[in-house]
Each structure stands twice: as C-alpha cells, then as structure tokens.
Scaffold this motif. Structure first.
Motif, PDB file in Angstrom:
ATOM      1  N   LEU A 168      -5.642  -1.319  -0.141  1.00  0.00           N
ATOM      2  CA  LEU A 168      -6.187  -1.049   1.191  1.00  0.00           C
ATOM      3  C   LEU A 168      -7.515  -1.766   1.399  1.00  0.00           C
ATOM      4  N   GLY A 224      -8.677   6.415   5.438  1.00  0.00           N
ATOM      5  CA  GLY A 224      -8.793   5.001   5.779  1.00  0.00           C
ATOM      6  C   GLY A 224     -10.197   4.635   6.228  1.00  0.00           C
ATOM      7  N   TYR A 272       0.825  -1.208   0.000  1.00  0.00           N
ATOM      8  CA  TYR A 272       0.000   0.000   0.000  1.00  0.00           C
ATOM      9  C   TYR A 272       0.858   1.257   0.000  1.00  0.00           C
TER      10      TYR A 272
END
Length: 317
Positions: free
Chosen positions: A169, A230, A71
C-alpha cells in the motif's frame, strides 16, 4: 503525528481490536470461516464502492489493478479466512495477541524490501524480544494441543499477510483516496473468496447473534476501519502506522475476558508483554512526535523558575 493521524490511529486500534470477539461469536454460532470472511468483505466493498462512486473516485483506479490485487491478497483474501478458521481452535484473545507480531514481521521484511523500516540496533533487539514472545506464547499455552497449534499457525500466517499488505500500500497505492482503494481491494477479495463461501455455506439460517456479528464486521471492522487505515498508512507509513497492534490486542483481550469469559494463560500474558515490548522497540522504541513534543513542553514548564510572589502572569492578565 498530526491530529488527523491520531484520530485515525484511535479509530483503527479500536475497530481492529473488537473483530476477534465478533469472529469468535460467528464461528461459534456455526458460520463457516470462509463465509464469515466473504460476507464481511462483500458488505464492506458495497459500502465503500458506493461512497467512492458517489465522490467520482473510481476513475482514479485505472491502471492500478495489479497493485490492488497485490494488496488485497496478503491483506484480506488470505488473513481473513485464516483468522476465522484459527478462532475455531483457539481463543479470540490468543488470536489477537499473535496478530500483535505484525510489526516484527515488517521488521523482518524490511531487511530485504524497505531500508527505511530496517531493524538495526535497538530495533533488532526489539525484534528478537518479540519473537521470543511468540515462542513463549506457542510453547507454553498451545504446545500440548495439536488442534490449538494448527489454529495458532493459521493466525501467524495471517499476521505475516498483514505485514506484507501495508508495504504494498505504501509503495503503490498511498496516493489514492482510501474509499476507492479499499473498496476495490475488498471487491477483489469478495470475488476471490466467493467460491470457498459457496462450497461451505451455513447449513442453517445464522442466529441473530451471528448476523449482528457479521454486520458489525462488515460495516465497522472492515469498511470504516480500512478507510481510516489507508489514511493512517499514507500519513505515517507502515512501520509507525502498525503501532496500532500495541493497542488492538489489549482491547481484544479485554473483550474476550469480559464478554466471552476467556482466561488467558501464563504463556499468553508473558507472550503479550514480550511481543508488545519487542514491537515497541522494533518501531524505534520512541514516543510518537506529538507525544514527544508534549513531553518536552511539560519538561520545559517544570524547569522554568516559579514567578515571584505577587507578580502577575502576563498570559492570564
């Protein structure tokens, strides 16, 4: 989207709309691109890892090292210095417009790697329109200047990395707390970028403006933004989450025009409109669920017959 997702969406769109301004300030003040990238990720890593350690989250990263690296490299290590180097050659607003092509790259990658995000029908039309916007942008605004062409190419490679990162992710790290995930990813990026930053450090003490720009980039545009990002990707996925690229370039262009006195050309304006239209269509061309529900409620209210004169509204009674 849920209220939490909407809050993260607004935060990330803003925090990723302003960094182009601060990157431009830093590189124009003589800070080398690699040092700009390293300083912001190092500061962001220090903040997020401290928060993750205090919350006891670091143990959750065991066994995830290879995915954190998978990532970190496309999302941070490669794009950050490329954008900074690109902004030595092109305007901050132009860089932001080219980053708006991220959903188009996601649609291209999904053909092979993610059927849920695959472009078909209207999404395919949007993909073609958006790619036409990139062609218009490069062909009209920067085609006559080799230096600007190199800068634009750097930013487009960064945009491709920004498309790869969220897909990694979503598949491998979405179950972890973003403070730990992003803190560790930024630490990996800091280690990877350290040699380049050491080879080309600033030749003199950075100016106050450059130092302020680096601090804002590290604390807000990196540490805070990556936590919100996130959460957003975990809730809504990369295709819908990266709709932030509809809003961020508009904020970036506004900052470039008002603060740096940049004047986007005809190609930039046409490219922005085509890229945004194409990105919107390539992510289904629909309003997010929250707005769809709100619009449906308003349509129902308009369709309801008006109460007879003299009657009492039971809700307000």
């Amino acid at each position: 989207m849920s209220p939490r997702a909407w809050s993260c969406f607004a935060a990330v769109a803003t925090l990723w709309g302003i960094p182009y301004l601060f990157i431009k300030v830093a590189v124009d003040e003589g800070v080398p691109p690699a040092f700009v990238a390293w300083s912001r990720v190092t500061l962001g890593a220090a903040v997020l890892l401290a928060l993750a350690w205090r919350a006891g989250l670091l143990r959750s990263l065991r066994g995830r090292g290879k995915w954190l690296a998978a990532y970190a490299f496309p999302e941070i290590v490669i794009p950050f210095p490329l954008i900074a180097a690109g902004e030595q050659r092109i305007a901050s607003s132009l860089a932001a417009i080219m980053i708006a092509a991220v959903p188009l790259f996601i649609a291209l990658l999904a053909i092979r790697f993610d059927p849920a995000e695959r472009a078909e029908g209207r999404r395919l039309v949007g993909l073609l329109i958006g790619l036409g916007g990139v062609v218009a942008l490069v062909g009209i605004d920067v085609s006559g200047d080799p230096r600007e062409l190199v800068g634009a190419a750097m930013v487009l490679v960064a945009a491709f990395g920004y498309a790869v990162g969220p897909m990694v992710l979503k598949r491998t790290l979405a179950d972890l707390d973003p403070r730990a995930t992003m803190g560790a990813s930024l630490l990996i990026a800091s280690i990877a970028l350290a040699p380049a930053a050491a080879v080309a450090p600033p030749t003199e003490m950075p100016s106050t403006a450059a130092i302020v720009a680096l601090v804002v980039l590290g604390l807000f545009c990196t540490a805070a933004a990556f936590v919100f990002f996130g959460i957003l990707i975990a809730e809504v996925g990369p295709g819908r989450g990266l709709v932030i690229t509809y809003v961020a370039p508009v904020i970036a262009v506004a900052c470039g025009v008002t603060v740096l006195d940049e004047r986007p050309g005809v190609g930039a304006v046409a490219g922005l409109l085509l890229i945004l239209a194409g990105s919107w269509l390539s992510t289904d061309g629909r309003l997010p669920p929250g707005l769809m529900q709100l619009a449906a409620r308003r349509r129902r209210r308009r369709a309801e017959p008006a109460p007879a004169r003299g009657s009492v509204d039971p809700v307000s009674a």
